[in-house]
Design a protein around this motif. Structure first.
Motif, PDB file in Angstrom:
ATOM      1  N   LEU A  76     -90.191  14.924  31.755  1.00 55.16           N
ATOM      2  CA  LEU A  76     -89.621  14.407  32.821  1.00 55.16           C
ATOM      3  C   LEU A  76     -88.439  15.430  33.005  1.00 55.16           C
ATOM      4  CD1 LEU A  76     -89.714  10.786  32.494  1.00 55.16           C
ATOM      5  CD2 LEU A  76     -91.001  12.076  34.139  1.00 55.16           C
ATOM      6  N   VAL A  77     -87.704  15.980  32.106  1.00 53.63           N
ATOM      7  CA  VAL A  77     -86.575  16.749  32.228  1.00 53.63           C
ATOM      8  C   VAL A  77     -87.055  17.868  32.701  1.00 53.63           C
ATOM      9  CG1 VAL A  77     -84.798  17.992  30.795  1.00 53.63           C
ATOM     10  CG2 VAL A  77     -85.040  15.886  30.365  1.00 53.63           C
ATOM     11  N   ALA A 114     -89.543  18.467  34.694  1.00 57.14           N
ATOM     12  CA  ALA A 114     -89.963  18.075  35.885  1.00 57.14           C
ATOM     13  C   ALA A 114     -88.669  18.246  36.919  1.00 57.14           C
ATOM     14  CB  ALA A 114     -90.412  16.791  36.210  1.00 57.14           C
ATOM     15  N   ALA A 115     -87.532  17.881  36.449  1.00 57.49           N
ATOM     16  CA  ALA A 115     -86.281  18.233  37.011  1.00 57.49           C
ATOM     17  C   ALA A 115     -86.042  19.612  37.102  1.00 57.49           C
ATOM     18  CB  ALA A 115     -85.345  16.975  36.628  1.00 57.49           C
ATOM     19  N   TRP A 116     -85.889  20.205  35.998  1.00 50.78           N
ATOM     20  CA  TRP A 116     -85.549  21.572  35.586  1.00 50.78           C
ATOM     21  C   TRP A 116     -86.257  22.545  36.730  1.00 50.78           C
ATOM     22  CZ3 TRP A 116     -85.657  24.417  30.477  1.00 50.78           C
ATOM     23  CH2 TRP A 116     -85.083  25.405  30.403  1.00 50.78           C
ATOM     24  N   THR A 117     -87.521  22.199  36.936  1.00 50.90           N
ATOM     25  CA  THR A 117     -88.466  23.066  37.722  1.00 50.90           C
ATOM     26  C   THR A 117     -88.113  23.145  39.025  1.00 50.90           C
ATOM     27  OG1 THR A 117     -90.233  22.425  36.203  1.00 50.90           O
ATOM     28  CG2 THR A 117     -90.924  23.386  38.441  1.00 50.90           C
ATOM     29  N   LEU A 118     -87.411  22.056  39.502  1.00 56.56           N
ATOM     30  CA  LEU A 118     -86.938  22.177  40.864  1.00 56.56           C
ATOM     31  C   LEU A 118     -85.522  22.942  41.236  1.00 56.56           C
ATOM     32  CD1 LEU A 118     -87.387  18.159  41.616  1.00 56.56           C
ATOM     33  CD2 LEU A 118     -88.957  20.174  42.438  1.00 56.56           C
ATOM     34  N   ASP A 131     -86.153  29.629  28.371  1.00 55.95           N
ATOM     35  CA  ASP A 131     -86.526  29.626  29.647  1.00 55.95           C
ATOM     36  C   ASP A 131     -87.456  28.473  29.968  1.00 55.95           C
ATOM     37  OD1 ASP A 131     -86.346  30.789  32.311  1.00 55.95           O
ATOM     38  OD2 ASP A 131     -88.528  31.494  32.185  1.00 55.95           O
ATOM     39  N   LYS A 132     -87.696  27.926  31.142  1.00 52.12           N
ATOM     40  CA  LYS A 132     -88.669  26.486  31.315  1.00 52.12           C
ATOM     41  C   LYS A 132     -89.750  26.898  30.667  1.00 52.12           C
ATOM     42  CE  LYS A 132     -87.584  27.157  35.664  1.00 52.12           C
ATOM     43  NZ  LYS A 132     -87.215  27.257  37.135  1.00 52.12           N
ATOM     44  N   THR A 133     -90.479  27.905  30.837  1.00 53.65           N
ATOM     45  CA  THR A 133     -91.815  28.314  30.589  1.00 53.65           C
ATOM     46  C   THR A 133     -91.904  28.182  28.592  1.00 53.65           C
ATOM     47  OG1 THR A 133     -91.548  30.585  30.748  1.00 53.65           O
ATOM     48  CG2 THR A 133     -92.629  29.290  32.358  1.00 53.65           C
ATOM     49  N   GLN A 134     -90.763  28.819  28.185  1.00 51.50           N
ATOM     50  CA  GLN A 134     -90.870  28.551  26.778  1.00 51.50           C
ATOM     51  C   GLN A 134     -90.735  27.271  26.147  1.00 51.50           C
ATOM     52  OE1 GLN A 134     -87.673  30.003  24.513  1.00 51.50           O
ATOM     53  NE2 GLN A 134     -88.711  31.170  23.056  1.00 51.50           N
ATOM     54  N   PHE A 138     -95.491  17.840  35.674  1.00 52.45           N
ATOM     55  CA  PHE A 138     -94.603  17.622  34.587  1.00 52.45           C
ATOM     56  C   PHE A 138     -94.451  16.184  34.494  1.00 52.45           C
ATOM     57  CE2 PHE A 138     -93.250  22.412  34.233  1.00 52.45           C
ATOM     58  CZ  PHE A 138     -93.711  22.365  32.988  1.00 52.45           C
ATOM     59  N   ALA A 139     -93.903  15.567  35.609  1.00 53.77           N
ATOM     60  CA  ALA A 139     -93.534  14.191  35.836  1.00 53.77           C
ATOM     61  C   ALA A 139     -94.844  13.251  35.290  1.00 53.77           C
ATOM     62  CB  ALA A 139     -93.085  13.844  37.242  1.00 53.77           C
ATOM     63  N   VAL A 140     -96.017  13.749  35.862  1.00 52.61           N
ATOM     64  CA  VAL A 140     -97.215  12.853  35.542  1.00 52.61           C
ATOM     65  C   VAL A 140     -97.398  13.023  34.170  1.00 52.61           C
ATOM     66  CG1 VAL A 140     -99.721  12.758  35.972  1.00 52.61           C
ATOM     67  CG2 VAL A 140     -98.350  12.841  37.931  1.00 52.61           C
ATOM     68  N   LEU A 141     -97.184  14.108  33.510  1.00 50.66           N
ATOM     69  CA  LEU A 141     -97.463  14.249  32.159  1.00 50.66           C
ATOM     70  C   LEU A 141     -96.426  13.405  31.141  1.00 50.66           C
ATOM     71  CD1 LEU A 141     -98.271  17.919  31.401  1.00 50.66           C
ATOM     72  CD2 LEU A 141     -99.743  16.114  30.904  1.00 50.66           C
ATOM     73  N   GLY A 142     -95.440  13.444  31.965  1.00 49.39           N
ATOM     74  CA  GLY A 142     -94.164  12.680  31.167  1.00 49.39           C
ATOM     75  C   GLY A 142     -94.305  11.108  31.220  1.00 49.39           C
ATOM     76  N   VAL A 143     -94.544  10.779  32.355  1.00 54.58           N
ATOM     77  CA  VAL A 143     -95.057   9.241  32.572  1.00 54.58           C
ATOM     78  C   VAL A 143     -96.346   8.700  31.917  1.00 54.58           C
ATOM     79  CG1 VAL A 143     -95.639   7.448  34.011  1.00 54.58           C
ATOM     80  CG2 VAL A 143     -93.777   9.136  34.808  1.00 54.58           C
ATOM     81  N   ALA A 144     -97.284   9.544  31.746  1.00 54.47           N
ATOM     82  CA  ALA A 144     -98.374   9.362  31.060  1.00 54.47           C
ATOM     83  C   ALA A 144     -98.293   9.182  29.549  1.00 54.47           C
ATOM     84  CB  ALA A 144     -99.580  10.378  31.591  1.00 54.47           C
ATOM     85  N   THR A 145     -97.419  10.182  29.003  1.00 53.08           N
ATOM     86  CA  THR A 145     -96.933  10.274  27.541  1.00 53.08           C
ATOM     87  C   THR A 145     -96.191   9.084  27.239  1.00 53.08           C
ATOM     88  OG1 THR A 145     -97.167  12.756  27.747  1.00 53.08           O
ATOM     89  CG2 THR A 145     -96.001  11.497  26.024  1.00 53.08           C
TER      90      THR A 145
END
Length: 191
Positions: A77-78, A80-84, A116-119, A174-181
């Motif tokens: 979820l973090v 997801a926000a960081w990506t924006l 970085d985000k991807t790392q 990312f958000a979907v993965l976060g919520v699903a997790t």
């Protein structure tokens, strides 16, 4: 296969407009030698993401399943926000060493990718999927899918890609993965 595909998609989307992609544009414009730049990006990514995935695997071994589920869910979820948040290349990332195209790219790209985000996404994905090899392969393919066109096509494609749209899609994933997790979807996959 799921770990590879999710890792490729997430990192490929997250990398568009990322500071390391901006660095790839900069290096391509400065040196105008795409092959050594691409090879250096590949090597830097493999080393960086292998380290990140090892950290993710280590985190998995240190935390119990319930704690890990919450840590990973919140981490996604973090992310997801960081990506924006749009990236900008730092002054330090733009300074180029005088060691030739390959070594300059290798060092600059590796350093720019640290934290970085991807790392960070690679750490979370390795912890989530328990498959270091598929995650590293997937995140590396995602990085190359985003950066090879940046090196070879540069300005011709930079203005044709809607960064807010791409970042929005990555944030949704990312958000979907976060919520699903957080909801325990990983238990169905043996997590």
């Amino acid at each position: 296969m799921e770990a590879f595909l999710i890792s490729t998609g997430i990192v490929g989307l997250a990398e568009i407009g990322d500071k390391t992609q901006l660095l790839a544009f900069l290096l391509a414009a400065k040196f105008r030698k795409p092959l050594p730049i691409v090879l250096a990006i590949l090597v830097a990514t493999i080393v960086n993401h292998a380290f990140a995935a090892a950290v993710g695997a280590w985190i998995t071994s240190m935390l119990g399943p319930d704690v890990l589920r919450w840590v990973l869910g919140v981490s996604f979820l973090v992310m997801a926000a960081w990506t924006l948040i749009p990236d900008k290349i730092d002054e330090d990332d733009a300074k180029l060493a005088k060691y030739g195209v390959f070594l300059t790219t290798l060092i600059a790209f590796f350093m720019a990718e640290m934290g970085d985000k991807t790392q960070v996404a690679t750490v979370a994905l390795a912890a989530r999927y328990h498959d270091v090899y598929s995650v590293v392969l997937g995140t590396t393919v995602g990085m190359m899918l985003a950066n090879v066109p940046a090196v070879y096509l540069g300005d011709r494609i930079a203005n044709k890609v809607s960064l807010p749209l791409v970042h929005g899609i990555a944030a949704i994933v990312f958000a979907v993965l976060g919520v699903a997790t957080l909801l325990g979807a990983g238990r169905l996959l043996g997590f």
